[in-house]
Scaffold this active site. Structure first.
Site, PDB file in Angstrom:
ATOM      1  N   ARG A   1       8.891  -6.380  12.500  1.00 15.05           N
ATOM      2  CA  ARG A   1      10.024  -5.217  12.184  1.00 15.05           C
ATOM      3  C   ARG A   1      10.921  -5.884  11.169  1.00 15.05           C
ATOM      4  NH1 ARG A   1      12.427  -4.935  17.823  1.00 15.05           N
ATOM      5  NH2 ARG A   1      11.709  -6.956  17.597  1.00 15.05           N
TER       6      ARG A   1
ATOM      7  N   GLY B   1      18.765   8.988  17.771  1.00 16.73           N
ATOM      8  CA  GLY B   1      19.560   8.718  16.505  1.00 16.73           C
ATOM      9  C   GLY B   1      19.156   9.568  15.352  1.00 16.73           C
TER      10      GLY B   1
ATOM     11  N   ARG C   1      15.008   2.833   2.286  1.00 14.24           N
ATOM     12  CA  ARG C   1      14.057   3.903   2.408  1.00 14.24           C
ATOM     13  C   ARG C   1      13.855   4.477   3.493  1.00 14.24           C
ATOM     14  NH1 ARG C   1       9.468  -0.289   0.625  1.00 14.24           N
ATOM     15  NH2 ARG C   1      10.744  -1.834   1.698  1.00 14.24           N
TER      16      ARG C   1
ATOM     17  N   CYS D   1       7.710   1.760   6.628  1.00 14.86           N
ATOM     18  CA  CYS D   1       6.670   1.767   7.389  1.00 14.86           C
ATOM     19  C   CYS D   1       6.228   3.191   8.129  1.00 14.86           C
ATOM     20  CB  CYS D   1       6.396   0.716   8.258  1.00 14.86           C
ATOM     21  SG  CYS D   1       6.766  -0.698   7.624  1.00 14.86           S
TER      22      CYS D   1
ATOM     23  N   GLY E   1      13.299   5.964  10.018  1.00 11.81           N
ATOM     24  CA  GLY E   1      12.896   5.484   8.485  1.00 11.81           C
ATOM     25  C   GLY E   1      12.457   4.484   8.309  1.00 11.81           C
TER      26      GLY E   1
ATOM     27  N   THR F   1       0.976  -1.172  -0.055  1.00 11.14           N
ATOM     28  CA  THR F   1      -0.022  -0.168   0.037  1.00 11.14           C
ATOM     29  C   THR F   1       0.968   1.338   0.009  1.00 11.14           C
ATOM     30  OG1 THR F   1       0.027  -0.081   2.558  1.00 11.14           O
ATOM     31  CG2 THR F   1      -2.108  -0.989   1.234  1.00 11.14           C
TER      32      THR F   1
HETATM   33  C1  UGA Z   1       8.113  -0.689  12.316  1.00 10.75           C
HETATM   34  C2  UGA Z   1       7.113  -1.513  13.411  1.00 10.75           C
HETATM   35  O1  UGA Z   1       8.350  -1.349  14.759  1.00 10.75           O
HETATM   36  C3  UGA Z   1       6.497  -2.716  13.263  1.00 10.75           C
HETATM   37  O2  UGA Z   1       5.992  -3.301  14.336  1.00 10.75           O
HETATM   38  C4  UGA Z   1       5.842  -2.755  12.039  1.00 10.75           C
HETATM   39  O3  UGA Z   1       5.190  -4.076  11.856  1.00 10.75           O
HETATM   40  C5  UGA Z   1       6.709  -2.029  10.819  1.00 10.75           C
HETATM   41  O4  UGA Z   1       6.972  -0.910  11.223  1.00 10.75           O
HETATM   42  C6  UGA Z   1       5.421  -2.138   9.720  1.00 10.75           C
HETATM   43  O5  UGA Z   1       4.561  -1.336   9.861  1.00 10.75           O
HETATM   44  O6  UGA Z   1       5.560  -2.956   8.827  1.00 10.75           O
HETATM   45  P1  UGA Z   1      10.110  -1.401  11.206  1.00 10.75           P
HETATM   46  O7  UGA Z   1      10.056  -0.174  10.173  1.00 10.75           O
HETATM   47  O8  UGA Z   1      10.787  -2.625  10.319  1.00 10.75           O
HETATM   48  O9  UGA Z   1       9.225  -1.809  12.058  1.00 10.75           O
HETATM   49  O10 UGA Z   1      11.506  -0.830  11.958  1.00 10.75           O
HETATM   50  P2  UGA Z   1      11.715  -0.331  13.616  1.00 10.75           P
HETATM   51  O11 UGA Z   1      12.491  -1.323  14.147  1.00 10.75           O
HETATM   52  O12 UGA Z   1      10.383  -0.142  14.266  1.00 10.75           O
HETATM   53  O13 UGA Z   1      12.435   0.957  13.139  1.00 10.75           O
HETATM   54  C7  UGA Z   1      11.888   2.107  12.569  1.00 10.75           C
HETATM   55  C8  UGA Z   1      12.642   3.351  12.845  1.00 10.75           C
HETATM   56  O14 UGA Z   1      12.567   3.817  13.993  1.00 10.75           O
HETATM   57  C9  UGA Z   1      14.189   3.052  12.272  1.00 10.75           C
HETATM   58  O15 UGA Z   1      14.642   4.032  11.534  1.00 10.75           O
HETATM   59  C10 UGA Z   1      14.927   3.002  13.683  1.00 10.75           C
HETATM   60  O16 UGA Z   1      16.247   3.365  13.735  1.00 10.75           O
HETATM   61  C11 UGA Z   1      14.140   3.713  14.505  1.00 10.75           C
HETATM   62  N1  UGA Z   1      14.093   3.754  15.874  1.00 10.75           N
HETATM   63  C12 UGA Z   1      13.514   2.643  16.480  1.00 10.75           C
HETATM   64  C13 UGA Z   1      14.864   4.750  16.678  1.00 10.75           C
HETATM   65  O17 UGA Z   1      15.342   5.941  15.997  1.00 10.75           O
HETATM   66  N2  UGA Z   1      14.968   4.723  18.136  1.00 10.75           N
HETATM   67  C14 UGA Z   1      14.244   3.596  18.716  1.00 10.75           C
HETATM   68  O18 UGA Z   1      14.372   3.466  19.938  1.00 10.75           O
HETATM   69  C15 UGA Z   1      13.418   2.434  17.844  1.00 10.75           C
END
Ligand code: UGA
Length: 431
Positions: free
Chosen positions: A153, A255, A330, A262, A259, A86
């Protein structure tokens, strides 16, 4: 159980392989012949630690099958998961064209009662639309449309599938919950909470969860900015806040901008949905702004570390993906920082465990190096952009020949107390 996953992208492939691993027969369907050919030749088209092994094992056991034949797969399944993309459309909303296509195709193949489960991330009320599309071809007593959003994730998807905090299912009629509850029973037995609500509720839970997590990160990044001005350590602030169970300790890491595929997409989409229903989601709107600004703030900080003399400076980037354990670029902050510093005359080497990136291939003065040591050998500034494990205990003094080099740790991987005793200048975030 017999399952069909419509769409063999990230969500469809990971969930399909994991459902097969729980003993189900799973058809993974995709329109792209090349993707199906790759999977049928025992290769994995995406980067996800641990997925390879599960796919191979279940393919060999005959439980996991890959095909472009949607008709056959739908006819031979009881549960049909819609797992198509989507993407963001021009106005920021979620583009539902693949969901609509999938619903139309499914509707042509309903030969007995089917439960259609929407796993794609879709705006609230999309389930109603899918139901309407299918009911144009099929009587309403022949199918049910339910919602089962995904919370995996990237990089942690297998673990997240096997040990989820919760499984959310939305159905307007409780009768249809039993089958999907049975499918997830092995995970519930290991401690996952099975939470059911109505269909629209489940759809909104997904967006609200992502928007809230994104807000948490953007909030901490702004508090981190304040810490830098007030001589406070953001890591202490995060620990002190996180001990409050109402806040929780996770997702408080500062940080780069958040990004990925999602958070940036879903935060935009939920604000458009809000506007559509005449509800101003002003907090999420300002989170999006704050997160975009973050990329500029960090670029300026890197320039300041170089005393605003960027021209001809050698900069080494360690990691360029949006986070560790993925090859996904992305929404990565590096996509703003690297071109902007290169434009100002910096000479940039970068290393990433997932290899060189097409996004930088045409940039003058930007070069991929295949080892950390080659990347850092002759550098003025090392920037740790992504939190890969292999960057967590480096000896920077040995890595670079320069005397007056600097390190900018954008993930706070190192103790600033220890690093400040070294023979180089160390900078981090929010401390
Ligand atoms: C995210 C959600 O965490 C999942 O639960 C969800 O299923 C997924 O989107 C989705 O909608 O499909 P994801 O994008 O794979 O998962 O990655 P994350 O681990 O959540 O990290 C997202 C961003 O947040 C990254 O840029 C990461 O570096 C940042 N982040 C995460 C931080 O800057 N600080 C944190 O404490 C945690």
């Amino acid at each position: 159980m017999k399952i069909c996953m419509v769409g063999t992208g990230y969500v469809g492939l990971v969930s399909g392989a994991c459902f097969a691993d729980l003993g189900n027969t799973v058809w993974c369907v995709d329109k792209i012949q090349n993707k199906i050919d790759i999977l049928n030749s025992n290769k994995i088209p995406i980067y996800e630690p641990g997925l390879d092994e599960i796919v191979k094992k279940n393919y060999k056991a005959g439980r996991l099958k890959f095909t472009t034949n949607l008709n056959f797969a739908v006819k031979n399944s009881d549960l049909i998961f819609i797992c198509v993309g989507t993407p963001t459309s021009k106005n920021g909303s979620a583009d539902l064209k693949y969901v609509i296509q999938a619903a139309k195709e499914i509707s042509k193949n309903i030969n007995n009662f089917k439960i259609i489960v929407n796993k794609s991330t879709v705006p609230v009320s999309t389930g109603d639309m899918v139901e309407n599309i299918i009911s144009k071809k099929v009587k309403k007593n022949m199918f049910a449309v339910i919602s089962n959003p995904e919370f995996l994730r990237e990089g942690e998807a297998i673990r997240d599938f096997r040990f989820p905090d919760r499984i959310v299912v939305g159905a307007n009629n409780k009768r249809f919950l039993n089958k999907i509850k049975k499918l997830y029973q092995p995970l519930v037995n290991k401690g996952a909470v099975f939470f059911s609500t109505n269909r629209r509720g489940a759809e909104l839970i997904k967006y609200a969860a992502n928007a809230f997590l994104a807000s948490k990160i953007a909030f901490m990044n702004e508090v981190g900015n304040l810490c830098e001005k007030t001589d406070v350590d953001i890591e202490d602030v995060a620990l002190g806040m996180g001990l409050d169970k109402r806040i929780g300790a996770r997702f408080l890491r500062v940080g780069p901008a958040y990004g990925g595929s999602c958070f940036p997409k879903d935060t935009k989409a939920i604000t458009v949905t809000g506007d559509k229903f005449k509800t101003n989601l002003s907090i999420v709107k300002s989170v999006i702004k704050s997160n975009n600004l973050r990329k500029t703030i960090l670029t300026k900080k890197a320039e300041k570390i170089l005393s605003n003399k960027v021209k001809n400076k050698n900069i080494a980037f360690l990691g360029v993906t949006f986070k560790a354990n993925t090859d996904d670029m992305r929404g990565s902050t590096s996509l703003i920082m690297i071109p902007s510093l290169a434009k100002k005359g910096a000479k940039i080497n970068y290393y990433d465990p997932t290899g060189s990136k097409k996004e930088f291939s045409k940039l003058k003065n930007v070069k991929y190096c295949d080892t950390i040591s080659k990347t850092c050998a002759n550098t003025d500034l090392i920037i740790i952009h992504t939190e890969w494990d292999e960057f967590k205990s480096l000896n920077f003094t040995k890595l670079t020949k320069r005397k007056n080099f600097k390190v900018f740790d954008m993930r706070n991987l190192y103790s600033h107390v220890d690093e400040n005793k070294k023979n180089y200048k160390y900078y981090s975030i929010g401390r």
